[in-house]
Scaffold this active site. Structure first.
Site, PDB file in Angstrom:
ATOM      1  N   PHE A  88     -10.357  -1.980 -10.270  1.00 26.56           N
ATOM      2  CA  PHE A  88      -9.506  -2.687  -8.926  1.00 26.56           C
ATOM      3  C   PHE A  88      -7.816  -2.538  -9.519  1.00 26.56           C
TER       4      PHE A  88
ATOM      5  N   ASN B 146      -4.048  19.107 -10.613  1.00 28.21           N
ATOM      6  CA  ASN B 146      -3.894  18.331 -11.917  1.00 28.21           C
ATOM      7  C   ASN B 146      -5.253  17.428 -12.080  1.00 28.21           C
TER       8      ASN B 146
ATOM      9  N   SER C 281     -11.769   4.656  -9.272  1.00 25.13           N
ATOM     10  CA  SER C 281     -10.786   3.391  -8.741  1.00 25.13           C
ATOM     11  C   SER C 281     -11.483   2.999  -7.705  1.00 25.13           C
TER      12      SER C 281
ATOM     13  N   GLY D 198      -4.160  11.830 -15.320  1.00 21.66           N
ATOM     14  CA  GLY D 198      -4.370  11.837 -14.047  1.00 21.66           C
ATOM     15  C   GLY D 198      -2.893  11.677 -13.435  1.00 21.66           C
TER      16      GLY D 198
ATOM     17  N   LYS E 272     -10.622  11.387  -6.865  1.00 20.22           N
ATOM     18  CA  LYS E 272     -11.251  10.075  -7.666  1.00 20.22           C
ATOM     19  C   LYS E 272     -12.972  10.478  -7.352  1.00 20.22           C
TER      20      LYS E 272
ATOM     21  N   ASP F  16      -2.928   0.084   4.398  1.00 20.91           N
ATOM     22  CA  ASP F  16      -3.349  -1.054   3.298  1.00 20.91           C
ATOM     23  C   ASP F  16      -4.485  -1.868   4.411  1.00 20.91           C
TER      24      ASP F  16
ATOM     25  N   TYR G 109      -5.046  11.377  -3.233  1.00 14.74           N
ATOM     26  CA  TYR G 109      -5.405  10.887  -4.580  1.00 14.74           C
ATOM     27  C   TYR G 109      -6.819  10.333  -4.767  1.00 14.74           C
TER      28      TYR G 109
ATOM     29  N   LEU H 274       2.496  -3.079  -6.353  1.00 16.48           N
ATOM     30  CA  LEU H 274       3.099  -4.247  -6.260  1.00 16.48           C
ATOM     31  C   LEU H 274       3.977  -4.792  -7.743  1.00 16.48           C
TER      32      LEU H 274
ATOM     33  N   ARG I 134       2.412  -1.883   5.643  1.00 16.40           N
ATOM     34  CA  ARG I 134       2.347  -0.486   5.015  1.00 16.40           C
ATOM     35  C   ARG I 134       1.085   0.254   5.510  1.00 16.40           C
TER      36      ARG I 134
ATOM     37  N   TYR J  36      -0.141   4.000 -19.164  1.00 20.88           N
ATOM     38  CA  TYR J  36      -0.353   2.592 -19.040  1.00 20.88           C
ATOM     39  C   TYR J  36      -1.695   1.989 -19.568  1.00 20.88           C
TER      40      TYR J  36
ATOM     41  N   ASN K  22       4.031  11.205 -17.359  1.00 25.04           N
ATOM     42  CA  ASN K  22       4.237   9.895 -16.820  1.00 25.04           C
ATOM     43  C   ASN K  22       4.454   8.745 -17.778  1.00 25.04           C
TER      44      ASN K  22
HETATM   45  P1  NAD Z   1      -0.249   6.503 -16.219  1.00 27.45           P
HETATM   46  O1  NAD Z   1       0.508   7.457 -15.365  1.00 27.45           O
HETATM   47  O2  NAD Z   1       0.329   5.440 -16.732  1.00 27.45           O
HETATM   48  O3  NAD Z   1      -1.119   7.266 -17.075  1.00 27.45           O
HETATM   49  C1  NAD Z   1      -1.708   8.549 -17.087  1.00 27.45           C
HETATM   50  C2  NAD Z   1      -1.372   9.585 -18.125  1.00 27.45           C
HETATM   51  O4  NAD Z   1      -1.782  10.901 -17.977  1.00 27.45           O
HETATM   52  C3  NAD Z   1       0.187   9.546 -18.356  1.00 27.45           C
HETATM   53  O5  NAD Z   1       0.734   9.202 -19.329  1.00 27.45           O
HETATM   54  C4  NAD Z   1       0.595  11.104 -17.831  1.00 27.45           C
HETATM   55  O6  NAD Z   1       1.462  11.714 -18.731  1.00 27.45           O
HETATM   56  C5  NAD Z   1      -0.726  11.771 -18.262  1.00 27.45           C
HETATM   57  N1  NAD Z   1      -1.334  12.999 -17.567  1.00 27.45           N
HETATM   58  C6  NAD Z   1      -1.016  13.457 -16.069  1.00 27.45           C
HETATM   59  N2  NAD Z   1      -1.458  14.342 -15.979  1.00 27.45           N
HETATM   60  C7  NAD Z   1      -1.844  15.004 -17.328  1.00 27.45           C
HETATM   61  C8  NAD Z   1      -2.300  16.320 -17.503  1.00 27.45           C
HETATM   62  N3  NAD Z   1      -2.701  17.315 -16.664  1.00 27.45           N
HETATM   63  N4  NAD Z   1      -2.424  16.746 -18.737  1.00 27.45           N
HETATM   64  C9  NAD Z   1      -2.299  15.728 -19.947  1.00 27.45           C
HETATM   65  N5  NAD Z   1      -1.665  14.534 -19.366  1.00 27.45           N
HETATM   66  C10 NAD Z   1      -1.526  14.082 -18.115  1.00 27.45           C
HETATM   67  O7  NAD Z   1      -1.455   5.869 -15.184  1.00 27.45           O
HETATM   68  P2  NAD Z   1      -2.443   4.571 -15.560  1.00 27.45           P
HETATM   69  O8  NAD Z   1      -2.133   3.318 -14.826  1.00 27.45           O
HETATM   70  O9  NAD Z   1      -2.495   4.258 -16.890  1.00 27.45           O
HETATM   71  O10 NAD Z   1      -3.795   5.236 -15.037  1.00 27.45           O
HETATM   72  C11 NAD Z   1      -4.752   5.889 -15.764  1.00 27.45           C
HETATM   73  C12 NAD Z   1      -5.763   6.354 -14.922  1.00 27.45           C
HETATM   74  O11 NAD Z   1      -6.412   5.208 -14.101  1.00 27.45           O
HETATM   75  C13 NAD Z   1      -5.528   7.484 -13.804  1.00 27.45           C
HETATM   76  O12 NAD Z   1      -6.430   8.504 -13.843  1.00 27.45           O
HETATM   77  C14 NAD Z   1      -5.636   6.691 -12.838  1.00 27.45           C
HETATM   78  O13 NAD Z   1      -5.746   7.091 -11.373  1.00 27.45           O
HETATM   79  C15 NAD Z   1      -6.612   5.425 -12.839  1.00 27.45           C
HETATM   80  N6  NAD Z   1      -6.308   4.100 -12.104  1.00 27.45           N
HETATM   81  C16 NAD Z   1      -5.293   3.542 -12.310  1.00 27.45           C
HETATM   82  C17 NAD Z   1      -4.957   2.743 -11.435  1.00 27.45           C
HETATM   83  C18 NAD Z   1      -3.823   1.658 -11.457  1.00 27.45           C
HETATM   84  O14 NAD Z   1      -3.393   0.914 -10.534  1.00 27.45           O
HETATM   85  N7  NAD Z   1      -3.081   1.865 -12.546  1.00 27.45           N
HETATM   86  C19 NAD Z   1      -6.303   2.088 -10.688  1.00 27.45           C
HETATM   87  C20 NAD Z   1      -7.049   2.692 -10.517  1.00 27.45           C
HETATM   88  C21 NAD Z   1      -7.488   3.816 -11.243  1.00 27.45           C
HETATM   89  N1  UFG Z   2       2.714  -4.669  -1.541  1.00 28.00           N
HETATM   90  C1  UFG Z   2       3.958  -5.230  -1.000  1.00 28.00           C
HETATM   91  N2  UFG Z   2       4.942  -4.819  -1.493  1.00 28.00           N
HETATM   92  C2  UFG Z   2       5.169  -3.902  -2.173  1.00 28.00           C
HETATM   93  C3  UFG Z   2       4.100  -3.250  -2.908  1.00 28.00           C
HETATM   94  C4  UFG Z   2       2.868  -3.788  -2.659  1.00 28.00           C
HETATM   95  O1  UFG Z   2       3.600  -6.268  -0.267  1.00 28.00           O
HETATM   96  O2  UFG Z   2       6.486  -3.360  -2.389  1.00 28.00           O
HETATM   97  C5  UFG Z   2       1.329  -5.179  -1.238  1.00 28.00           C
HETATM   98  C6  UFG Z   2       0.463  -4.361  -0.758  1.00 28.00           C
HETATM   99  O3  UFG Z   2       0.601  -4.159   0.914  1.00 28.00           O
HETATM  100  C7  UFG Z   2      -0.852  -4.652  -1.253  1.00 28.00           C
HETATM  101  C8  UFG Z   2      -0.582  -5.279  -2.539  1.00 28.00           C
HETATM  102  O4  UFG Z   2       0.733  -5.442  -2.495  1.00 28.00           O
HETATM  103  O5  UFG Z   2      -1.386  -5.543  -0.383  1.00 28.00           O
HETATM  104  C9  UFG Z   2      -0.986  -4.450  -3.597  1.00 28.00           C
HETATM  105  O6  UFG Z   2      -0.448  -3.164  -3.510  1.00 28.00           O
HETATM  106  P1  UFG Z   2      -0.243  -2.087  -4.619  1.00 28.00           P
HETATM  107  O7  UFG Z   2       0.233  -0.738  -4.083  1.00 28.00           O
HETATM  108  O8  UFG Z   2      -0.260  -2.670  -5.870  1.00 28.00           O
HETATM  109  O9  UFG Z   2      -1.981  -1.640  -4.828  1.00 28.00           O
HETATM  110  P2  UFG Z   2      -3.008  -1.160  -3.614  1.00 28.00           P
HETATM  111  O10 UFG Z   2      -4.082  -2.243  -3.768  1.00 28.00           O
HETATM  112  O11 UFG Z   2      -2.658  -0.814  -2.444  1.00 28.00           O
HETATM  113  O12 UFG Z   2      -3.646   0.095  -4.171  1.00 28.00           O
HETATM  114  C10 UFG Z   2      -4.068   0.137  -5.530  1.00 28.00           C
HETATM  115  C11 UFG Z   2      -3.610   1.532  -6.302  1.00 28.00           C
HETATM  116  C12 UFG Z   2      -4.634   2.665  -5.601  1.00 28.00           C
HETATM  117  C13 UFG Z   2      -6.076   2.169  -5.786  1.00 28.00           C
HETATM  118  C14 UFG Z   2      -6.009   0.623  -5.259  1.00 28.00           C
HETATM  119  C15 UFG Z   2      -7.798   0.518  -5.209  1.00 28.00           C
HETATM  120  O13 UFG Z   2      -2.361   1.850  -6.089  1.00 28.00           O
HETATM  121  O14 UFG Z   2      -4.481   3.820  -6.616  1.00 28.00           O
HETATM  122  O15 UFG Z   2      -5.301  -0.102  -5.719  1.00 28.00           O
HETATM  123  O16 UFG Z   2      -8.162   0.273  -6.602  1.00 28.00           O
HETATM  124  F1  UFG Z   2      -6.792   3.189  -5.097  1.00 28.00           F
END
Ligand code: NAD
Ligand code: UFG
Length: 335
Positions: A180, A100, A125, A83, A155, A295, A151, A202, A292, A12, A36
């Protein structure tokens, strides 16, 4: 212009960052094991930018193949997104997450060391802040206490590994970006969030309610000490987030720098639902359920360091993110 290896570049956030890099003249290669994400993302990146990044379907746990890519690539920089990121799953399968995320990162840093690549940007994160006295998180806060999941701990541990490595290697330039809550999609509608399996965040859940795969959104509690009783988070448009990586790449310096990437403006779950309904013109089926576990009522970024030192701040709103998400969903439906 720099040549950048993007790990997790079909995911993503990685795919949106690859687009920004290509559109700004950087050369990009992607490594992803497609756990993924889908290979078709490479075609979409090409459609948007007119340039096709070299793609390697390789797992970061395969150190031999990874070394070959890094040795042949002559990269200036690495942006490391790859990741596992499902918070709930990490509680059930902690060792998978430690192997991983941590071993994958150590393999990558070792490969970079062997091949003299010294610029590294890591997807961290807001979760590393754990529980703080103030809900406005700033980079100077102590991290690592009360982190709610394995998880989150990966980080935190990786941040420390990167800091230790940069102390031992004075030429090494590292940036830890604490995201964020990323939401939204590319305005072209060609790339967006498309997780394999059951989503737990969400926005992906709202998307599945919209396309009918989930019947209704469960609001996790409306009895929090916030104005409307639902949790508040700092949602950031993924295109703004991608641009934050570009800004970081342009300001690399020896040692480890840390930046929050957020808007500084939190929105509640009810506000997110209202924004979605405004953008789609349709009511979103939802019901209030229990809280949840784990949270926090609210937290948001203090983004002033990134603005001051990187010249970066968010420009897109949650309304922009909702519009782009709906456009992306409609495009997916057409194809
Ligand atoms: P994503 O799952 O869409 O992208 C991660 C990609 O890494 C995937 O395409 C997956 O196939 C690949 N991958 C996983 N393990 C691997 C491995 N061992 N070797 C090669 N490829 C591998 O996730 P994203 O939302 O794009 O997140 C990217 C990064 O940002 C992640 O490290 C995630 O933890 C971090 N992050 C995401 C969020 C969020 O809410 N999306 C918030 C904070 C941090
Ligand atoms: N929520 C709902 N219903 C749902 C899903 C989420 O009400 O079905 C609410 C949650 O309670 C929260 C908000 O929507 O209040 C956002 O929830 P997310 O799960 O989308 O996000 P979080 O803030 O809980 O967690 C995210 C990432 C984590 C990261 C964190 C801080 O999932 O990886 O942000 O960066 F660590």
């Amino acid at each position: 212009m720099k040549k950048v290896l993007v790990t997790g570049g079909t995911g993503y956030i990685g795919s949106h960052t690859a687009v920004e890099l290509l559109q700004n003249g950087y050369e990009v290669e992607i490594v992803d094991n497609l756990f993924n994400s889908k290979i078709t993302v490479v075609d979409q990146i090409e459609k948007i930018t007119g340039k096709r990044p070299v793609f390697h379907q390789v797992d970061l746990l395969d150190a031999t193949q990874l070394d070959q890519i890094v040795a042949n690539g002559h990269f200036d920089s690495v942006i490391h997104f790859a990741g596992l990121k499902a918070v709930g799953e990490s509680v059930e399968k902690p060792l998978d997450y430690y192997r991983n995320n941590i071993t994958g990162t150590v393999n990558l840093l070792e490969s970079m060391k062997k091949n003299g690549v010294n610029e590294f940007i890591f997807s961290s994160s807001a979760t590393v802040y754990g529980v703080q006295d103030s809900p406005e998180y700033i980079e100077t806060m102590t991290t690592g206490a009360n982190i709610s999941s394995p998880y989150g701990r990966t980080k935190c541990f990786i941040e420390e590994i990167v800091k230790d490595y940069s102390v031992a290697n004075p030429e090494f330039k590292a940036v830890l970006l604490r995201y964020f809550n990323p939401i939204g999609a590319h305005p072209s509608g060609l790339i967006g969030e498309d997780p394999n399996g059951i989503p737990n965040n969400l926005m992906p859940i709202i998307m599945r309610v919209m396309d009918g795969r989930i019947a209704k959104l469960q609001i996790y509690g409306d009895d929090y000490p916030t104005e409307d009783g639902t949790c508040r988070r700092d949602y950031i448009h993924v295109v703004d987030l991608a641009k934050g990586h570009m800004a970081a790449l342009e300001h690399m310096q020896a040692g480890t720098q840390i930046f929050n990437l957020g808007s500084g403006k939190p929105s509640s779950v009810k506000e997110m639902i209202a924004a979605f309904e405004k953008a789609s013109g349709e009511a979103l089926p939802c019901e209030v359920g229990p809280r949840r576990a784990g949270d926090l009522p609210e937290f948001w970024a203090n983004p002033s360091k990134a603005e001051r030192e990187l010249g970066w701040r968010t420009v897109l709103t949650i309304d922009d993110a909702m519009r782009d998400t709906i456009n992306y969903l409609n495009k997916v439906k057409e194809n």
